[in-house]
Motif scaffolding. Structure first.
Motif, PDB file in Angstrom:
ATOM      1  N   GLY A 240      -7.413 -24.167 -10.109  1.00  0.00           N
ATOM      2  CA  GLY A 240      -7.355 -23.628  -8.759  1.00  0.00           C
ATOM      3  C   GLY A 240      -7.226 -22.121  -8.741  1.00  0.00           C
ATOM      4  N   LEU A 241      -7.363 -21.582  -7.543  1.00  0.00           N
ATOM      5  CA  LEU A 241      -7.198 -20.144  -7.360  1.00  0.00           C
ATOM      6  C   LEU A 241      -5.866 -19.909  -6.653  1.00  0.00           C
ATOM      7  CD1 LEU A 241      -9.015 -17.830  -8.209  1.00  0.00           C
ATOM      8  CD2 LEU A 241      -9.878 -17.703  -5.872  1.00  0.00           C
ATOM      9  N   ASN A 242      -5.095 -18.988  -7.225  1.00  0.00           N
ATOM     10  CA  ASN A 242      -3.802 -18.610  -6.671  1.00  0.00           C
ATOM     11  C   ASN A 242      -3.669 -17.098  -6.801  1.00  0.00           C
ATOM     12  OD1 ASN A 242      -2.891 -18.147  -9.444  1.00  0.00           O
ATOM     13  ND2 ASN A 242      -2.838 -20.387  -9.594  1.00  0.00           N
ATOM     14  N   ARG A 243      -2.581 -16.572  -6.262  1.00  0.00           N
ATOM     15  CA  ARG A 243      -2.442 -15.111  -6.222  1.00  0.00           C
ATOM     16  C   ARG A 243      -2.455 -14.497  -7.619  1.00  0.00           C
ATOM     17  NH1 ARG A 243      -1.758 -11.740  -2.341  1.00  0.00           N
ATOM     18  NH2 ARG A 243      -1.396 -13.376  -0.797  1.00  0.00           N
ATOM     19  N   ASP A 244      -1.900 -15.162  -8.618  1.00  0.00           N
ATOM     20  CA  ASP A 244      -1.897 -14.620  -9.973  1.00  0.00           C
ATOM     21  C   ASP A 244      -3.312 -14.496 -10.510  1.00  0.00           C
ATOM     22  OD1 ASP A 244       0.843 -14.415  -9.978  1.00  0.00           O
ATOM     23  OD2 ASP A 244       1.172 -16.325 -11.002  1.00  0.00           O
ATOM     24  N   PRO A 260     -14.201 -28.359   4.074  1.00  0.00           N
ATOM     25  CA  PRO A 260     -12.764 -28.122   4.245  1.00  0.00           C
ATOM     26  C   PRO A 260     -12.071 -27.932   2.900  1.00  0.00           C
ATOM     27  CG  PRO A 260     -13.238 -30.453   4.480  1.00  0.00           C
ATOM     28  CD  PRO A 260     -14.562 -29.762   4.372  1.00  0.00           C
ATOM     29  N   PHE A 261     -10.972 -27.226   2.915  1.00  0.00           N
ATOM     30  CA  PHE A 261     -10.244 -26.966   1.678  1.00  0.00           C
ATOM     31  C   PHE A 261      -8.936 -27.721   1.669  1.00  0.00           C
ATOM     32  CE2 PHE A 261     -10.528 -23.308   4.537  1.00  0.00           C
ATOM     33  CZ  PHE A 261      -9.276 -23.329   5.114  1.00  0.00           C
ATOM     34  N   ILE A 267      -7.115 -24.188  -3.834  1.00  0.00           N
ATOM     35  CA  ILE A 267      -6.814 -22.832  -3.369  1.00  0.00           C
ATOM     36  C   ILE A 267      -5.469 -22.850  -2.641  1.00  0.00           C
ATOM     37  CG2 ILE A 267      -8.098 -23.199  -1.210  1.00  0.00           C
ATOM     38  CD1 ILE A 267      -8.974 -20.219  -1.411  1.00  0.00           C
ATOM     39  N   THR A 268      -4.634 -21.866  -2.930  1.00  0.00           N
ATOM     40  CA  THR A 268      -3.331 -21.808  -2.276  1.00  0.00           C
ATOM     41  C   THR A 268      -3.471 -21.160  -0.901  1.00  0.00           C
ATOM     42  OG1 THR A 268      -2.861 -19.707  -3.411  1.00  0.00           O
ATOM     43  CG2 THR A 268      -2.041 -21.729  -4.438  1.00  0.00           C
ATOM     44  N   SER A 269      -2.526 -21.456  -0.014  1.00  0.00           N
ATOM     45  CA  SER A 269      -2.612 -20.976   1.371  1.00  0.00           C
ATOM     46  C   SER A 269      -2.664 -19.461   1.464  1.00  0.00           C
ATOM     47  CB  SER A 269      -1.413 -21.500   2.182  1.00  0.00           C
ATOM     48  OG  SER A 269      -1.556 -22.872   2.455  1.00  0.00           O
TER      49      SER A 269
END
Length: 299
Positions: A240-244, A260-261, A267-269
């Motif tokens: 997944g994709l996150n801020r880091d 939709p995600f 993917i984080t909010s």
């Protein structure tokens, strides 16, 4: 397959997949979509479009409806649960019914791959594919391309990483083929159970820093024959994709998702609406692309 291609060649109003279109035609559609976005007008009074959605849809269905309204078209909307499909009527007979009562085009989403093969050559109105099973999603791919074109002004030599449920994604299937034809480098990353055979894969973290575009795909739980036994935290940590991870991307790189995600999964909010995200621009562009496709079908 050859019969379908010949039927499409003779009646170019159909939009079944992007493989049937040459690069010139793809650029022509994108150009017209951009013109609509810039304020161009076109009106088709008296034209009627039937929207037949046999799978749930928000963005594709509603943006087709918005495109039809902006083009001055009338729309008919099938509700499968209260239609003669419940009595055993076939897709072909349903479409023939809409043709008989005066529809000028039909937009269809169905769970079967290549459902349109039983229609093309047997009906006289254009078929616009709103998504077929795990097969193709041509208008989604076109809106993705329009978003990329707006951002970079080109396709050639761009690098895109598509991550997630590749096996079940009609978006991935369409994008991989057309993006490579347009000169883009396409990398894929997925858990073992989400891979399509015959396609090469790479490590997410091994290539992320060199990508211009990162496209996440939804985990399509409803298409899995067996329950996916990973939880959201573990999946996001691996695929997944996150801020880091976003912090390691190139400064100009953008994030895309066909939606939709599943927030917290692929993917984080906090990434969905971050400055790099073009997810809601993709949704906006869907209206203009579908206006161009409808005009192409009915002009």
């Amino acid at each position: 397959m050859e019969k379908i291609q010949e039927a499409v060649r003779l009646d170019h109003r159909h939009m079944l997949n992007l493989r049937d279109l040459d690069i010139t035609e793809i650029h022509r559609i994108l150009k017209r979509a951009a013109e609509f976005k810039a304020g161009a007008k076109a009106q088709f009074p008296g034209k009627v479009v039937a929207n037949l959605f046999f799978e749930p849809s928000t963005r594709t269905h509603q943006s087709f409806l918005m495109a039809e309204k902006r083009l001055g078209m009338e729309e008919l909307n099938l509700i499968p649960e209260i239609s003669s499909l419940q009595k055993g009527e076939s897709l072909y007979d349903t479409v023939k019914t809409f043709e008989a009562i005066g529809a000028d085009a039909v937009v269809i989403r169905a769970k079967e791959d290549r459902y349109y093969e039983e229609l093309v050559g047997r009906i006289s109105i254009p078929v616009l594919n709103g998504g077929d099973g795990s097969g193709d999603h041509p208008t989604q791919s076109l809106l993705d391309l329009l978003t990329i074109q707006e951002e970079f002004g080109r396709f050639k030599d761009l690098k895109i990483l598509i991550v997630g449920d590749i096996r079940h994604s009609r978006v991935a299937a369409t994008n991989v083929e057309v993006m490579r034809r347009l000169g883009m480098t396409v990398c894929l990353s997925a858990p073992e159970e989400f891979k399509r055979s015959g396609v090469g894969y790479c490590s997410l973290d091994g290539v992320l820093q060199g990508m211009d575009i990162v496209m996440l795909l939804r985990v399509q739980h409803e298409r899995h024959e067996n329950a996916f036994d990973q939880d959201s935290v573990a999946y996001n940590r691996q695929f997944g994709l996150n801020r880091d991870r976003v912090a390691t991307m190139q400064k100009h790189a953008i994030i895309m998702h066909p939606a939709p995600f599943n927030r917290g999964w692929e993917i984080t909010s906090d990434v969905v609406e971050c400055s790099r995200s073009r997810i809601f621009k993709q949704m906006e562009n869907g209206v203009y692309v579908r206006m161009a496709v409808l005009e192409r079908a009915l002009r």
